[in-house]
Write a protein that holds these residues in place. Sequence first.
Motif, PDB file in Angstrom:
ATOM      1  N   PRO A  14       0.814  -1.215   0.000  1.00 60.19           N
ATOM      2  CA  PRO A  14       0.000   0.000   0.000  1.00 60.19           C
ATOM      3  C   PRO A  14       0.848   1.265   0.000  1.00 60.19           C
ATOM      4  CG  PRO A  14       0.143  -0.861   2.219  1.00 60.19           C
ATOM      5  CD  PRO A  14       0.923  -1.804   1.344  1.00 60.19           C
ATOM      6  N   ILE A  58       0.082   4.916   0.878  1.00 59.33           N
ATOM      7  CA  ILE A  58      -1.034   5.546   1.582  1.00 59.33           C
ATOM      8  C   ILE A  58      -0.844   7.063   1.624  1.00 59.33           C
ATOM      9  CG2 ILE A  58      -2.327   5.605   3.738  1.00 59.33           C
ATOM     10  CD1 ILE A  58      -1.140   2.797   4.330  1.00 59.33           C
ATOM     11  N   ARG A 103      -1.001  -0.782  -4.706  1.00 60.55           N
ATOM     12  CA  ARG A 103      -2.287  -0.298  -4.184  1.00 60.55           C
ATOM     13  C   ARG A 103      -2.109   1.141  -3.697  1.00 60.55           C
ATOM     14  NH1 ARG A 103      -4.380  -3.460   0.571  1.00 60.55           N
ATOM     15  NH2 ARG A 103      -2.169  -3.637   1.084  1.00 60.55           N
ATOM     16  N   LEU A 150      -3.739   3.877  -1.690  1.00 58.55           N
ATOM     17  CA  LEU A 150      -4.792   4.198  -0.730  1.00 58.55           C
ATOM     18  C   LEU A 150      -4.785   5.706  -0.539  1.00 58.55           C
ATOM     19  CD1 LEU A 150      -4.400   1.149  -0.332  1.00 58.55           C
ATOM     20  CD2 LEU A 150      -4.665   1.505   2.126  1.00 58.55           C
ATOM     21  N   ASN A 159     -10.965  -3.484  -1.974  1.00 58.05           N
ATOM     22  CA  ASN A 159      -9.816  -4.278  -1.552  1.00 58.05           C
ATOM     23  C   ASN A 159     -10.048  -5.777  -1.651  1.00 58.05           C
ATOM     24  OD1 ASN A 159      -7.075  -3.853  -0.607  1.00 58.05           O
ATOM     25  ND2 ASN A 159      -7.694  -4.988   1.223  1.00 58.05           N
ATOM     26  N   ILE A 219      -7.754   2.877  -4.203  1.00 56.95           N
ATOM     27  CA  ILE A 219      -8.746   2.555  -3.173  1.00 56.95           C
ATOM     28  C   ILE A 219      -8.839   3.751  -2.237  1.00 56.95           C
ATOM     29  CG2 ILE A 219      -9.367   0.957  -1.318  1.00 56.95           C
ATOM     30  CD1 ILE A 219      -7.429  -1.080  -2.659  1.00 56.95           C
ATOM     31  N   GLU A 220     -10.044   4.244  -2.002  1.00 57.88           N
ATOM     32  CA  GLU A 220     -10.170   5.398  -1.104  1.00 57.88           C
ATOM     33  C   GLU A 220     -10.424   4.950   0.327  1.00 57.88           C
ATOM     34  OE1 GLU A 220     -14.718   7.063  -0.972  1.00 57.88           O
ATOM     35  OE2 GLU A 220     -13.508   7.684  -2.703  1.00 57.88           O
ATOM     36  N   PHE A 221     -10.036   5.817   1.275  1.00 57.47           N
ATOM     37  CA  PHE A 221     -10.253   5.516   2.685  1.00 57.47           C
ATOM     38  C   PHE A 221     -10.605   6.805   3.420  1.00 57.47           C
ATOM     39  CE2 PHE A 221      -5.803   6.797   2.583  1.00 57.47           C
ATOM     40  CZ  PHE A 221      -5.674   7.571   3.727  1.00 57.47           C
ATOM     41  N   ALA A 235      -7.371   3.252   6.948  1.00 56.16           N
ATOM     42  CA  ALA A 235      -6.155   3.102   6.135  1.00 56.16           C
ATOM     43  C   ALA A 235      -5.345   1.891   6.596  1.00 56.16           C
ATOM     44  CB  ALA A 235      -5.315   4.364   6.208  1.00 56.16           C
ATOM     45  N   ILE A 274      -7.279  -1.451   5.684  1.00 54.21           N
ATOM     46  CA  ILE A 274      -7.144  -1.814   4.266  1.00 54.21           C
ATOM     47  C   ILE A 274      -5.699  -2.187   3.950  1.00 54.21           C
ATOM     48  CG2 ILE A 274      -7.342  -0.999   1.884  1.00 54.21           C
ATOM     49  CD1 ILE A 274      -9.610   0.847   2.863  1.00 54.21           C
ATOM     50  N   GLY A 275      -4.759  -1.390   4.478  1.00 52.26           N
ATOM     51  CA  GLY A 275      -3.346  -1.646   4.205  1.00 52.26           C
ATOM     52  C   GLY A 275      -2.907  -3.031   4.622  1.00 52.26           C
TER      53      GLY A 275
END
Length: 493
Positions: free
Chosen positions: A256, A258, A289, A291, A377, A394-396, A402, A405-406
Amino acid sequence: MKRYGHFIDGKDVEPHCGEWIETVDPYRGEAWASIARGSAHDADRAVAAARMAMTKGEWARMSATRRGRVMRNIGDAVASHAARLAEIEARDNGKLLAEMHGQLNAIAECWYYYAGLADKIEGSSVPVEKPEIFAFTTREPIGVVAALTAWNSPLWFATVKCAPAMAAGCAVVVKPSEFASVSTLEMAALMRDAGVPDGVFNVVTGLGQEVGAALVEHRDVAKISFTGSDTTGTRIYETAARSLKRVSLELGGKSPNIVFADADLDLAAAGVVSGIFGAAGQMCSAGSRLLVEKSIKEVFVQKLLKLATDIRLGDPMDPQTNVGPIATPPQFQKVLDYIAIAKKEGARCILGGKQAAGPGLQGGQFVEPTIFDDVTNGMRIAQEEVFGPVLSIIEFSGEEQAVEIGNDVAFGLVAAVWTKSIGRALRMSKALHVGTVWINTYRTYSYMMPFGGMKRSGIGREQGIESVNEYLETKSVFISAAEHAATNAFVQR
């Protein structure tokens, strides 16, 4: 077209089976060299040479300080031939020549670093509870090491495995990928001029199921160090367990990148582009990915698209090229297959999404820099390693999501966090289950820093001082100064 045999016991050796494998320039799509197709017989010969070198040969009798001098000579040889080695690897696997020049400098420095550590390996005396006993420990080489390397950075992988192993006093057998073996063979040839005794550094080329499997199963191999996919790593781990071999595995990632709302968005966008499109995404540490915090997503994606659309694909030897070809035909097809999977799953392709075509790309295995939005995800594109220039957005909302998802993947190699808050940086670096965390940077490496993963991203660490421990055994020694036999000699543990 040059033909390369194995490098065994300091000599160029033809394959026992008499067969050869063509190695293809992924930019031109043409064979440019051939390598030996190895067999179990060739692997056995290399292991025997390595075992002899570290038990009865000159390497075994050499002081640690002298071993360090020899390793420093290797660094000098690599530095002297850096331009040629860089060109060979760029041609063999399509990496950018400009990137290879930087990597070759780091490779030479890595040999110097471990040369300096060779005579710093120490045991200790232990004040045991028996006053008549002198007790101490020694650190000894674990045995013959099999280093199995991947096609995306063969010289780097061979160095970060073999330099600490040789500093520990081990001898090595390198099995490079059949798709990119030439640079490793060329470095092996430099070993002779550097004064490396015969049998200490051996290279056997060929297919993984033929040579790699033979090395993993060989009874005289004490340690396996592998870089590659988690699937292959799992098979190696299972096989090595049967003979209780020591294993270190540097495997894949689904890392990720981020980006928080308080980040420097221009800096972060450049980091995201570098993290996924550098080396055409063919990195275990690729930031596949993205984020991005919901409040800045629209603005950030526009910055990202602006940078990504300016990427220049082409000849890896051209200093103006940003992204080269996919290194192998199977990997090229795999990347295209994952793009099709992402579209089928409902991800929205906002950039690229197909094989690249145009002037200067004929014959090359090029994939357009590709970005998918509206990714969840749970999609395969977010969970499985593509190993190509494909980014999932991918939004958070907020730190907690975060982190959730990470960490919600099977891998745990690297992660990056973009923020101006030192508190958030510290919290996130602790919460992310990965081996390396980058804050406001990406693809920052050093041979002085340990590198490796958690979960399915691997076992053990390469680079740094502690990697030498991967190639050492600790031995305990008790010496009695008592004049009479101890009365408790038969006390059970």
